[in-house]
Structures are given as structure tokens and as C-alpha cells.
Motif scaffolding. Sequence first.
Motif, PDB file in Angstrom:
ATOM      1  N   GLY A 107      40.247 -61.575  70.955  1.00  0.00           N
ATOM      2  CA  GLY A 107      40.482 -62.668  71.899  1.00  0.00           C
ATOM      3  C   GLY A 107      41.946 -63.028  72.022  1.00  0.00           C
ATOM      4  O   GLY A 107      42.440 -63.299  73.119  1.00  0.00           O
ATOM      5  N   PHE A 108      42.673 -63.031  70.914  1.00  0.00           N
ATOM      6  CA  PHE A 108      44.078 -63.409  71.015  1.00  0.00           C
ATOM      7  C   PHE A 108      44.897 -62.332  71.717  1.00  0.00           C
ATOM      8  O   PHE A 108      45.977 -62.607  72.218  1.00  0.00           O
ATOM      9  CB  PHE A 108      44.666 -63.813  69.659  1.00  0.00           C
ATOM     10  CG  PHE A 108      45.051 -62.694  68.735  1.00  0.00           C
ATOM     11  CD1 PHE A 108      46.337 -62.175  68.755  1.00  0.00           C
ATOM     12  CD2 PHE A 108      44.140 -62.176  67.827  1.00  0.00           C
ATOM     13  CE1 PHE A 108      46.705 -61.160  67.896  1.00  0.00           C
ATOM     14  CE2 PHE A 108      44.508 -61.165  66.965  1.00  0.00           C
ATOM     15  CZ  PHE A 108      45.781 -60.650  67.000  1.00  0.00           C
ATOM     16  N   SER A 109      44.375 -61.099  71.801  1.00  0.00           N
ATOM     17  CA  SER A 109      45.061 -60.051  72.567  1.00  0.00           C
ATOM     18  C   SER A 109      45.120 -60.421  74.038  1.00  0.00           C
ATOM     19  O   SER A 109      46.152 -60.261  74.686  1.00  0.00           O
ATOM     20  CB  SER A 109      44.333 -58.709  72.433  1.00  0.00           C
ATOM     21  OG  SER A 109      44.294 -58.288  71.115  1.00  0.00           O
ATOM     22  N   ILE A 110      44.013 -60.923  74.544  1.00  0.00           N
ATOM     23  CA  ILE A 110      43.959 -61.331  75.951  1.00  0.00           C
ATOM     24  C   ILE A 110      44.880 -62.522  76.182  1.00  0.00           C
ATOM     25  O   ILE A 110      45.613 -62.573  77.172  1.00  0.00           O
ATOM     26  CB  ILE A 110      42.509 -61.626  76.377  1.00  0.00           C
ATOM     27  CG1 ILE A 110      41.698 -60.316  76.347  1.00  0.00           C
ATOM     28  CG2 ILE A 110      42.456 -62.275  77.749  1.00  0.00           C
ATOM     29  CD1 ILE A 110      40.211 -60.495  76.498  1.00  0.00           C
ATOM     30  N   GLN A 111      44.873 -63.466  75.246  1.00  0.00           N
ATOM     31  CA  GLN A 111      45.757 -64.624  75.363  1.00  0.00           C
ATOM     32  C   GLN A 111      47.229 -64.184  75.355  1.00  0.00           C
ATOM     33  O   GLN A 111      48.035 -64.664  76.143  1.00  0.00           O
ATOM     34  CB  GLN A 111      45.487 -65.602  74.226  1.00  0.00           C
ATOM     35  CG  GLN A 111      46.290 -66.872  74.336  1.00  0.00           C
ATOM     36  CD  GLN A 111      45.975 -67.839  73.207  1.00  0.00           C
ATOM     37  OE1 GLN A 111      45.215 -67.554  72.292  1.00  0.00           O
ATOM     38  NE2 GLN A 111      46.582 -69.014  73.278  1.00  0.00           N
ATOM     39  N   LEU A 112      47.574 -63.252  74.458  1.00  0.00           N
ATOM     40  CA  LEU A 112      48.946 -62.736  74.395  1.00  0.00           C
ATOM     41  C   LEU A 112      49.315 -62.042  75.707  1.00  0.00           C
ATOM     42  O   LEU A 112      50.411 -62.235  76.232  1.00  0.00           O
ATOM     43  CB  LEU A 112      49.111 -61.784  73.216  1.00  0.00           C
ATOM     44  CG  LEU A 112      50.474 -61.110  73.069  1.00  0.00           C
ATOM     45  CD1 LEU A 112      51.581 -62.125  72.850  1.00  0.00           C
ATOM     46  CD2 LEU A 112      50.428 -60.099  71.912  1.00  0.00           C
ATOM     47  N   LEU A 113      48.396 -61.271  76.237  1.00  0.00           N
ATOM     48  CA  LEU A 113      48.652 -60.584  77.505  1.00  0.00           C
ATOM     49  C   LEU A 113      48.893 -61.590  78.632  1.00  0.00           C
ATOM     50  O   LEU A 113      49.839 -61.448  79.408  1.00  0.00           O
ATOM     51  CB  LEU A 113      47.489 -59.659  77.838  1.00  0.00           C
ATOM     52  CG  LEU A 113      47.649 -58.771  79.054  1.00  0.00           C
ATOM     53  CD1 LEU A 113      48.906 -57.918  78.979  1.00  0.00           C
ATOM     54  CD2 LEU A 113      46.426 -57.881  79.209  1.00  0.00           C
ATOM     55  N   HIS A 114      48.079 -62.630  78.693  1.00  0.00           N
ATOM     56  CA  HIS A 114      48.282 -63.663  79.721  1.00  0.00           C
ATOM     57  C   HIS A 114      49.614 -64.389  79.525  1.00  0.00           C
ATOM     58  O   HIS A 114      50.290 -64.722  80.508  1.00  0.00           O
ATOM     59  CB  HIS A 114      47.116 -64.662  79.731  1.00  0.00           C
ATOM     60  CG  HIS A 114      45.909 -64.147  80.459  1.00  0.00           C
ATOM     61  ND1 HIS A 114      45.832 -64.087  81.833  1.00  0.00           N
ATOM     62  CD2 HIS A 114      44.734 -63.656  79.991  1.00  0.00           C
ATOM     63  CE1 HIS A 114      44.670 -63.587  82.196  1.00  0.00           C
ATOM     64  NE2 HIS A 114      43.971 -63.319  81.087  1.00  0.00           N
ATOM     65  N   GLN A 115      50.019 -64.617  78.279  1.00  0.00           N
ATOM     66  CA  GLN A 115      51.316 -65.251  78.022  1.00  0.00           C
ATOM     67  C   GLN A 115      52.461 -64.339  78.458  1.00  0.00           C
ATOM     68  O   GLN A 115      53.457 -64.803  79.019  1.00  0.00           O
ATOM     69  CB  GLN A 115      51.450 -65.621  76.542  1.00  0.00           C
ATOM     70  CG  GLN A 115      50.568 -66.766  76.120  1.00  0.00           C
ATOM     71  CD  GLN A 115      50.902 -68.052  76.852  1.00  0.00           C
ATOM     72  OE1 GLN A 115      52.060 -68.407  77.023  1.00  0.00           O
ATOM     73  NE2 GLN A 115      49.878 -68.751  77.313  1.00  0.00           N
ATOM     74  N   ALA A 116      52.335 -63.034  78.198  1.00  0.00           N
ATOM     75  CA  ALA A 116      53.365 -62.082  78.631  1.00  0.00           C
ATOM     76  C   ALA A 116      53.463 -62.060  80.157  1.00  0.00           C
ATOM     77  O   ALA A 116      54.566 -62.039  80.720  1.00  0.00           O
ATOM     78  CB  ALA A 116      53.067 -60.691  78.082  1.00  0.00           C
ATOM     79  N   ILE A 117      52.320 -62.086  80.819  1.00  0.00           N
ATOM     80  CA  ILE A 117      52.306 -62.112  82.287  1.00  0.00           C
ATOM     81  C   ILE A 117      52.970 -63.390  82.798  1.00  0.00           C
ATOM     82  O   ILE A 117      53.792 -63.351  83.716  1.00  0.00           O
ATOM     83  CB  ILE A 117      50.862 -61.964  82.815  1.00  0.00           C
ATOM     84  CG1 ILE A 117      50.377 -60.519  82.594  1.00  0.00           C
ATOM     85  CG2 ILE A 117      50.762 -62.369  84.280  1.00  0.00           C
ATOM     86  CD1 ILE A 117      48.891 -60.318  82.845  1.00  0.00           C
ATOM     87  N   ALA A 118      52.638 -64.519  82.196  1.00  0.00           N
ATOM     88  CA  ALA A 118      53.238 -65.794  82.613  1.00  0.00           C
ATOM     89  C   ALA A 118      54.750 -65.770  82.405  1.00  0.00           C
ATOM     90  O   ALA A 118      55.503 -66.256  83.256  1.00  0.00           O
ATOM     91  CB  ALA A 118      52.603 -66.949  81.835  1.00  0.00           C
ATOM     92  N   CYS A 119      55.199 -65.206  81.301  1.00  0.00           N
ATOM     93  CA  CYS A 119      56.639 -65.114  81.030  1.00  0.00           C
ATOM     94  C   CYS A 119      57.321 -64.249  82.085  1.00  0.00           C
ATOM     95  O   CYS A 119      58.371 -64.611  82.619  1.00  0.00           O
ATOM     96  CB  CYS A 119      56.863 -64.553  79.630  1.00  0.00           C
ATOM     97  SG  CYS A 119      58.603 -64.399  79.173  1.00  0.00           S
ATOM     98  N   ALA A 120      56.729 -63.100  82.385  1.00  0.00           N
ATOM     99  CA  ALA A 120      57.312 -62.207  83.394  1.00  0.00           C
ATOM    100  C   ALA A 120      57.379 -62.897  84.755  1.00  0.00           C
ATOM    101  O   ALA A 120      58.407 -62.828  85.444  1.00  0.00           O
ATOM    102  CB  ALA A 120      56.502 -60.917  83.474  1.00  0.00           C
ATOM    103  N   LYS A 121      56.296 -63.573  85.138  1.00  0.00           N
ATOM    104  CA  LYS A 121      56.283 -64.286  86.421  1.00  0.00           C
ATOM    105  C   LYS A 121      57.356 -65.370  86.459  1.00  0.00           C
ATOM    106  O   LYS A 121      58.034 -65.538  87.472  1.00  0.00           O
ATOM    107  CB  LYS A 121      54.899 -64.896  86.681  1.00  0.00           C
ATOM    108  CG  LYS A 121      53.861 -63.866  87.075  1.00  0.00           C
ATOM    109  CD  LYS A 121      52.489 -64.477  87.223  1.00  0.00           C
ATOM    110  CE  LYS A 121      52.338 -65.255  88.489  1.00  0.00           C
ATOM    111  NZ  LYS A 121      50.925 -65.656  88.752  1.00  0.00           N
TER     112      LYS A 121
END
Length: 174
Positions: A107-121
Motif C-alpha cells: 500500500g505504501f508503494s502506491i502512496q509513494l508513487l502518488h507523492q512522486a507524481i504530485a512532486c513532478a506536477k
Amino acid sequence: MADMASYRYKVFIETLGWELETRNQQEVDQFDHDDTLYVVSKDEAGHINGCARLLPTSSPYLLGEVFPQLMNGAPVPCSPDVWELSRFAAVDFEQQASSALDQFSAGFSIQLLHQAIACAKAHGARRLITVSPIGIERLLRRGGIHAHRAGPPMIVGGHPIFACWIELGDEAGA
């Protein structure tokens, strides 16, 4: 940075068996520099349990410099609004049940991925491109992220990898 480089060494060299040039049990390459952005996840005790590296494709990056063949003949991206996501890992070495293969379902993998996407955006990215193992597709689907292959998978260093586009529009689940 040193703690993250040690974490990456443990994930990519010791656990996954990647053959990369390293020093002092730290995994750092030519794409780790002052302008590189990182998203790092830590557990409650402060131990790193995940990381992601972000680079605009207008500067040298992993896919463009090392794996352009994964684009299946298409030109590699070169734009300030297309960023590369690389060195993504989400392995909690402090939990007994955790393994490198769990990074695609935790589950935290998905959260990390969403955080990386938010950072990139937040830094102007409109799309991401990755060099990824095949298992990342499952993580992307589970996370509701709109992604698709840039070309067919290839075996590189004994591992099946592929280039993957991640769309960052509002409808992309990011």
C-alpha cells in the motif's frame, strides 16, 4: 543523500542483483546531482522505506542516455514538461515479511508513487516516462494511474524492462 544511496544499494544491488557501478555500498549514478528531485518515504522510526528520483527530460536522464532502445524507434522525450521517474523502490527492510518483490503490491508503494507524481506536477511535469520492470504495471493499475507502454519489454542484464508513459492530467488518477 547518503542514507538514500545506501538504501538504493540495498534494494537494487543486494536484493535485486542489478549490476551497477557502486562505491562504499552506495548506489549513485551520473543522474544524481544538485538539480535532481527525490521523494523519500520513511517509517515511524525514521528508516527509509521508499524512494523515487525525478528529472526533467530536457537534461540528461536514464532512459535517454542508457536505454533509448526501449522507445521502440520513437525519439526519446526532451521537454521541460516531460519528466523521468527512476530508481523507484518501496521496500521496508524493517518489516520481516517485506521483500523487493513486495514493492509492486504494498500500500505504501502506491502512496509513494502518488507523492512522486504530485512532486513532478508541482515542478511543471505534464507526463512522466520511466524505465521499469514489468511488475510496475500492476502497481500503476492498482493505484488508478493512467499509464501505457512506450514500446515492448526487452531483456536487459537478464531482467525484463520497458519504457512506460504515465499521464499526469487531472483524469489520470494522480
